[in-house]
Design an enzyme around this catalytic site. Structure first.
Site, PDB file in Angstrom:
ATOM      1  N   LYS A 298      -0.333  -4.743  40.981  1.00 37.56           N
ATOM      2  CA  LYS A 298      -1.689  -5.601  41.183  1.00 37.56           C
ATOM      3  C   LYS A 298      -1.515  -6.672  41.717  1.00 37.56           C
ATOM      4  O   LYS A 298      -2.345  -7.374  42.429  1.00 37.56           O
ATOM      5  CB  LYS A 298      -2.277  -5.859  39.767  1.00 37.56           C
TER       6      LYS A 298
ATOM      7  N   LYS B 130      -3.594   9.690  41.232  1.00 35.84           N
ATOM      8  CA  LYS B 130      -4.675   9.807  40.225  1.00 35.84           C
ATOM      9  C   LYS B 130      -6.035   9.467  40.566  1.00 35.84           C
ATOM     10  O   LYS B 130      -6.151   8.558  41.501  1.00 35.84           O
ATOM     11  CB  LYS B 130      -4.201   8.814  39.066  1.00 35.84           C
TER      12      LYS B 130
ATOM     13  N   LYS C 106     -10.718   4.978  39.093  1.00 34.58           N
ATOM     14  CA  LYS C 106     -12.133   4.426  39.066  1.00 34.58           C
ATOM     15  C   LYS C 106     -12.494   3.379  39.956  1.00 34.58           C
ATOM     16  O   LYS C 106     -13.274   3.038  40.343  1.00 34.58           O
ATOM     17  CB  LYS C 106     -12.563   4.062  37.583  1.00 34.58           C
TER      18      LYS C 106
END
Ligand code: TRP
Length: 332
Positions: free
Chosen positions: A114, A196, A199
């Site tokens: 991040k 993956k 979202k």
């Protein structure tokens, strides 16, 4: 009466819930209510470690609650709440910050990822994210914490922090176990089947969201990345795209991989993609419709999250008082 085990998990309302969130997580949670006392929350405190538009965060938090319920988490049998409504999370988070080491926090893969992605906003919250997550977990003394592979490291650190605290002050925290569902339930991006289904992905083609319209779902599946072999068989390594579609189709229809291979023997990828898309449209239709009905009834949602926060707060408070006492705070 036999004491039920405790289970807890949360999802950040920082993006739309996807088919992956449902098949990989929420659907499994919903099947646990018989065996476990379950707590599920919207991790809004965690969401703001990355800049959010306030109106979007508020809307997504309520949407997520509606979707939890529509996915089968019955609020009568599961405690559903909003993280920021239970102030003990932030309070214990602070205490645990003082028992999490700089080096440990620096080694977290998610922090490194991040920080690389948000180079202009590497804030303190992003760094201490795992201490807050440890607080989320330890407040409820759960036996199991269902998480994706990417969150396992955070649960390991939670155990390290809990062990450190218990060594100093006696058995305050129960050791939680990460509970990572079977590989089969891991849903990958349709356009990049080696990563993956996320979202928060920007491109809208690689993921399918719970609120997507049928035509969007069909379009996403028609664009799904496959390979040039033109046979439908399960082989995650060499055929990640087709294998991912098989996982989805299997989850949506209950058919095994062998049955799917037989069903589509001699038929092209186009036919298969259409079939998978249609199965997902039907799988998600009732979830979307139910979510929409719930979102139109704000009073009901409010009653659910209020009751959830009250119940969660009661348990959380017990643990927090114990912790405050142990570390030497004067009782109020
Ligand atoms: N960190 C988790 C994620 O990114 C969300 C989360 C926050 C969580 N607190 C938690 C998950 C506690 C399990 C338990 O998905």
């Amino acid at each position: 009466m036999e004491q039920k085990g405790i289970m807890l998990s949360g999802i950040k309302p920082s993006g739309e819930l996807t088919l992956g969130s449902y098949l990989g997580a929420i659907k499994n949670w919903a099947e646990r209510a018989d065996q476990f006392e379950c707590y599920y929350f919207m991790a809004d405190l965690h969401a703001i470690t990355v800049r959010q538009k306030p109106a979007d965060l508020r809307r997504r938090t309520l949407e997520q609650l509606a979707q939890y319920i529509a996915c089968g988490l019955d609020p009568e049998r599961n405690t559903l709440f909003i993280q920021s409504h239970v102030p003990q999370h932030a309070e214990l988070g602070w205490v645990l910050n003082c028992y999490a080491m700089f080096g440990e926090l620096s080694r977290m893969t998610q922090f490194k990822d991040k920080s690389a992605k948000n180079a202009d906003n590497i804030n303190g919250g992003l760094f201490t994210y795992p201490s807050l997550m440890a607080a989320d977990i330890l407040l409820y003394q759960p036996d199991y914490v269902p998480v994706g592979e990417d969150q396992k490291q955070h649960v390991e650190l939670t155990r390290t922090i809990a062990r450190r605290f218990n060594n100093l002050y006696g058995e305050v925290f129960k050791m939680p176990e990460p509970y990572v569902p079977k590989v089969g339930a891991r849903i990958m991006s349709l356009t990049d089947p080696t990563s993956k289904m996320s979202k928060s992905e920007d491109a809208d083609t690689g993921r399918v969201c719970l609120m997507d319209r049928p035509e969007d779902i069909m379009r996403a599946f028609k664009r799904a990345v496959t390979d040039s072999e033109n046979t439908i068989r399960f082989d995650r390594e060499n055929k990640p795209g087709i294998s991912n579609l098989m996982t989805i189709y299997s989850a949506a229809t209950g058919r095994s991989y062998e049955e799917i291979t037989r069903e589509f023997d001699g038929r092209g990828y186009g036919v298969f993609k259409t079939a998978v898309g249609e199965s997902v449209v039907e799988l998600l239709r009732p979830i979307r419709e139910q979510s929409e009905r719930l979102l139109a009834d704000k009073g009901y949602l409010e009653s659910v999250y209020r009751a959830g926060a009250e119940k969660a707060g009661h348990i959380a408070n017990k643990t927090l008082r114990k912790v405050y006492k142990k570390v030497g705070f004067v009782a109020r």
